[in-house]
Write a protein that holds these residues in place. Sequence first.
Motif: not given
Lengths: 413, 355
Positions: A321-334, A344-354
């Motif tokens: 779920a963590l990886q999917v969440q980070a990928i979701g954040n990454a795909v939102a940007a691209r 994905v690293k940038a997406g991971m570092e955007k995870i808040r209140g998960f």
Amino acid sequence: MSARASIVAAVALAASLGAATPASADHEIVIGVQCDRSGPDATVGAPLCAGFRDYVALVNAGNGVEGHRIRAAEIDTESRVPPALAAYERLRGEAAVALALYGTQIYALAPRLAEDRIVATAAGWGPADAANGRRHPYVFSVASAASQAAAAVGFAKHRLGTLKGKKVAFVPDDSPAGREPIAVLEDLAERERFQLKTFAAPSTGATMATLAVDLARRYRADFVIAHLAGRAPSLAIQELARVGYPLDKVIFFVGGSAEADVDAAGGRAVADGYHGLEFAGVGQEFPVLRAIQAMYHAQGRQPPTRMASSVCYNRGVVMAALQVQAIGNAVAARPDGRIIGDDVKAGMEKIRGFTLGGLTPPLEITPTDHEGGGRLQVWQVKGARFVPVTDWFTAYPRVIARHVTAERGAPSR
Amino acid sequence: MINRECGVYQTTYEGDMALYPAPLARHASLGAVVVLVLLPLILDSHAMALVNLITLAAIGAIGLNILVGYTGQVSLGQGAFMMVGSYTAALVTLRLDMPFWVGLPAGGAVAALVGTFFGIPSLRIKGLYLAIATLAAQFIIEWTINHSTWISGGVQSTIYVPTPSFFGLEINSEHRRYYMVLPVAFIAYVAALNLVRSRVGRAFIAVRDRDVAAEIIGVDIFRYKLLAFAVSSFYAGVAGALWTYYLKIANYEHFTLTTSVSYLAMIIIGGLGSVLGSVFGAIFITLLPIALVYVVEGGAALLGFKYAAIADLLANLRLIVFGGLIILFLAIEPEGLYRMWGNVRRYFRLWPYSY
């Protein structure tokens, strides 16, 4: 070569070619999971991997991540480094963006992850300094050994009232990963003014019987903190129970807090009362797990029996779920989905209140804090089942921060 | 027409003493070297990783074969000697700021010293008893490295080394790492081939076949047994040092007893007392588990099983097949893969008049 032998060879060749063909030509995002279904870590790997796969299947059964399918590739390392390395290079060739790893393998692969810019999650079992995003920019660890040590001491203080003048025994696996928290514990011993004695146990658990006698009768520990893995936790529980040590004064790090450990120790009759630290919820009463069960029922199948090993299964779900969440954040940007590890690293570092519906502690991951806060929960074995005794908490955050940022990994000159 | 000569046609001593006296063998070996050098042009990075793992394993296996196969001294300490080389290389690089081509011989040298020390019991004991003594070496070295901060640098016993570079060229891809590993493996291979047919090599073989007889004809057992340990540990140390530069990390968990046993398996399957056999064994033990993943999973798919339903079963089936194949190969040819290769060669030497 006889006719039969050539048929066998031909079948084997055809089979290997068949397996090598890519499954689908559509664009899919590749992630990998260390799946030790064989070897000494099989009791962890098999349920963990099932959880990881089921969560990815759940995401794909919906709309994927913004329409992009996720493929979870497996790495069976048999707890050895060369197969892990070969599988890593294979997945790199398949443009994998994130991996879920643990154990000695993540130490071996850490330099390459940074070089190749591939994200790895090391929930609970990784190097402690991976919590420091500056040290290991591509490794994310959910519950570092430092946080676990602080939480264990915090819990001991809560149970005993005060730690001043008490005797605390630390039982680590006699390996680098096992001894990692000693520095944190020594700091806390000075701060809380308790006595700390280390009883290192070899990973086979061979000396556990004498160790338990020593710890309970000679040292007369007031509290036991254990950091063991594999077969050793169940042996420790057995032997401590045998010498009559009160198990409700024992707490295990995440490596010894699974149903398999309770079962191997002898179940309800022996293991009742001991505590375990968890970074993922235990049991099946979580929305995401009910969704997985519903997915199986909708396909006319029974949910996998591995779900009963809920500690490791749920950890697999959390990592996926963590990886999917980070990928979701990454795909939102691209939105075209052509993401790389850096996204994905940038997406991971955007995870808040998960929180994944309470299955994980609220994670707040930042570029410097790759641990997401390091919150843990204590569960206790009652009737051979884990029941929660605390909420998500952290203890001594300043001490943890000092140790996580301290220089490590290089010998003193 | 490719023919091998079927008699002795050498007219000079130089020709007779060449590493490959027969023209066909000479050309084939040259061809193999060319193929090996050009391999990165055709292979992708996953395949290169496999080749690198095999090459690294081959160096260690050749070293162990010199000790076990040629000199007859059973050793379960190969992993520990590799560990010594690995940490030595890491420390030389980190503390003295030396490049990898200094770290390699340094790792080999220190491992040779340690190996010679642990070889001393071989003067009194042999066979299974020596195996247990070297097993002790494995545990003593592992414990010492693991617990002394000066060597292993703190609680993690893990030393990261910077990316190795060769005169400014960063060795940072699987293809470049191959060119770091291959020359070392080449030197190791040729050196071993020459060693075992020299005066020293013949002394080793004499010690292996009957040490009392060897002593009577004037072989200094003390010297040659320890020399075998030194040479073998030197190889192990270089292999361990290469492993450090290859992974950019020194960690004792890569060289545990399991590693020692798998090196022993390599030389037994490849062929005791054969340099090329060590390479065959390294290929077999490294590639077989990886090939079995494809074969077993592909086979299950062909039979119509869904992978997810039987994944746990397949993982263990793979181990069973792995063990079964080792038994099968040893049952067919106890003298190893090298003997099988020799049989094929002999067959074609007389082909088509094979009677």
